[in-house]
Design an enzyme around this catalytic site. Sequence first.
Site, mmCIF file in Angstrom:
data_model
loop_
_atom_site.group_PDB
_atom_site.id
_atom_site.type_symbol
_atom_site.label_atom_id
_atom_site.label_comp_id
_atom_site.label_asym_id
_atom_site.label_seq_id
_atom_site.Cartn_x
_atom_site.Cartn_y
_atom_site.Cartn_z
ATOM 1 N N ASP A 275 -29.828 -10.215 5.028
ATOM 2 C CA ASP A 275 -29.659 -8.988 4.256
ATOM 3 C C ASP A 275 -29.401 -9.208 2.762
ATOM 4 O O ASP A 275 -28.546 -10.020 2.393
ATOM 5 C CB ASP A 275 -28.458 -8.203 4.786
ATOM 6 N N GLU B 285 -26.956 -0.076 10.895
ATOM 7 C CA GLU B 285 -26.379 -1.117 10.052
ATOM 8 C C GLU B 285 -26.737 -0.869 8.588
ATOM 9 O O GLU B 285 -27.614 -0.064 8.265
ATOM 10 C CB GLU B 285 -26.928 -2.488 10.456
#
Length: 705
Positions: free
Chosen positions: A46, A246
Amino acid sequence: MLIMFNALLLLLGLGAFQAVSAEKARYNELYRPQYHFTPLKNWMNDPTGLLYHKGIYHLFYQYNPGGTTWGAMSWGHATSRDLTHWKQQPIALLARGYPDNITEMFFTGSAVADVDNTSGFGHSGQTPLVAMYTSYYPYAQNLPSGKTVQANQQAQSIAYSLDDGMTWTTYDAANPVILDPPAPYSDQFLNFRDPAIFWHKPTKKWIAVLSLAQLHKLLIYTSKDLKNWALASEFGPVNAVGGVWECPNIFPLSVDGHNDNVKWVAMIGLNPGGPPGTVGSGTQYVVGNFNGTSFTADADGLFSGTTPPPSDSIIFADFEGVGTFADLGWTPTGDLIGQSPATGAWPGQNPVTGYLGKRLVNTFVNGDATTGTLTSKFFNISMRYINFLVGGGHDFNNTAVHLKVDGQIVRSATGTNSETLSWQSWDVSSLLNRTAVIEIVDTSTGGWGHINVDEISFSNSMARSQVANWVDWGPDFYAAQAYRGLSSDEQVAIGWMNNWEYGGLIPTIPWRSAMSLPRRVSLKTINGKATLVQVPTENWGSIVSRKALKRSWSSVKETKSLGSVGKALQIELSFSDREPAAVGSSQFGIIVRATPDLKQQTRVGYDFATKELFIDRSISGNVSFDGTFPDTYYAPLAANAKGQIKLRIYVDWSSVEVFGGQGETTMTTQIFPSDRATFAEIFSTGVSTQNVQVEIRKISSTWDD
C-alpha cells in the site's frame, strides 16, 4: 492493508533475494517498470503517508526490508519533485525489533504537516510532520506507555519528524493514541486499521478515518492535537461489501470546477470482492458530504438489489423447483446427498442476499463443516457466456463453481467471503459446441467453508452486478491514497498496482510490486451524476518522445500492423462507435506488447454490442504463476457527444493502464511479456470501424539519473 499473519514465518527464509545489492539493481531488469515507482528491491504494497511538503512529494509505502513477500511491515520512503523521477530514501519506520524479535509492525496510515504545531512536537520554528499508522503487535505485551495490547492487536499510533520527513520519532510516551475500537465493536481489535488523517479547516480539527474491516464500516474520529482522539461517527456498510474494507480515504472535490458546489469522495479498498469479472482486490468510491463529524452518501451513488440476467438468457438452473438436488437433476455427494435448495440463510448464518427468486444453493447446511459437491447434467455450450450468481467463501480450490469439459476444469469462480451473491460470467466463446458440466464444490470445513450459487443461465451478453462505483475496473489497482498538502482544488491519488490474489507470486526479481501512475482526480457531471474522473499526471514533457507514430484510416475492417513500437508507450486511440449492426462479436482496438508471431499479446479494445472497454491479458506473456491471472476484464464506457470513443493507453514493461473518455473509466492490469514483445497492431472484428486515429509515442526511463 491485508493481514497475513503466517507471512511472519517467511522472515526466517529470505532466500537469494537478500543478496541483491543496490549496485546490482539496474532498473532495467526484465519486467522492471520504467516510469512507475518500484522499490530498489524487496516487497512493497500500500501507498501510505502521501504528503506534499516544501515542493517535495513524499511517497511512503508498506515495505518488507527482508524479502520479496509480505512480512516485517515497515514504511519505505521515496521523494520526487515532479511525481516522475523518484529518489529512494532510507526506511522511515523500521519494524521494531527487526529482524530477530519483531514486537511491532508499522501498517498503513497517512502523514500531514502540522503547520500550526497543534501537536506541540515542533520547536525552533520547525514545522512537525506527523504520521498516523496502525501498529500491529504480534504478541501480547506491555508497552513503554504503560498500555497493554493483545496478541495480533491492531491499534493506532503516531510518529513525528522535525527534518521534513527524513527521520521519524515514534511517540512512545503515549502510543497507541487510539488503543481499541469503541463499544460495541471492541471484539474487532484484529481488524481495526489504516487511519487517514487530514485537517478540517471549518471546524479547526484533525479528522481520522479508520476501517473496521470485517464489518464494512468507517469510523470517524476528531482531535485538536493529533494525540487525543474522540469518536464522532461511523459510516457503512454500503455498496460493495465482499471481503473486507481497508485503506479508506476521504477528500473534497468541486463538481465541474465550481467552487460553490463541493462534494466529498470516500475511497475504500475492498479485498476480495473487486470489480465484476476480477478476482481479489479492488477500490470503490462513494460521493457525498462531510460536515466535520460525519460523512453522508449521495442517494444516487448507492446501489441495492440484484440486476436480473440479460434479456436473451436461457435459464439452466434457478433452483426454484420443489424437492432435493437430485430431484432437480443434480448429482450430489457427501453431506449434500438428500439436501434441498435453501430458502435463504441456514441457522447460525448471517443473512444471505443477492439471490433471485425464493431458493438457492447454500452449502452452509450444518455450518461450515458441511462438505460435498453438486454436478449438473451434461449440456452443450451454445452461447457466448455462462452467467451465475455466486457468494460465500473465497477459495478457488475448495469453495468454487467449476466448468468441466472432457473431465477437465476449464473455468472457475468463487465467492468473496461474503453472504451477498453477485454476478460472475464465463466467456465460453472458444468452447462453443463442446459438451460440459457445471460442478459446485464445497470441500472446506474452515471459516467461510461454504458457497452460495443461484440463477445459472446461458446468454450472448455478460451479466453485470452494479454494486459500486469503481475507482478502477481492472484487477491491479488497490489501496489508493490521495496526497495531503496540495491546494484545496486539486487531488492526486496513487494506488498499489497489484492484487492480493497473486501479489506474492508475480515473477519479478529483485523487487515485487509497483505503484500506479499518479492520477489527478476530479468530479464531473456525467449522465446526471457526480462522477470521479482521473487524468494521469507525470512530467510527461521530460520522458515522452516528441516524435510520434501517427496513423489514421477512414475505415478499418480487419488488422493494421504498426510494426515494432517499443515496450514503454503513450498511446492515444480514437474511433467512432456509430456503426451499422453487425453479426456476432463486434470489437475494435489495439494489440500491444506483442511478439512478431502474436503468441504473446495484450489486447485493449472496445465491444460495440455491450458498450464496454476491455483488456485481454490471457496470452500476455508469463501467465502461469496463478490460475486466475490470464483473463479478460471489462468496464462500461459510453461514447462522447460526437459518437467517438477516446482511449489513452499507458504501456510499461509490466503494465497497461487505460483511461477511457474523459477519464471516467479506467482499467489497470499487470502483464509480464518477453523482451521480444515490442509489436503493435490495430484490430477490428465483426464490424468496419470508422474514423480511426492512433498516435504512439515512446516513453523513456525515469531512472536514467
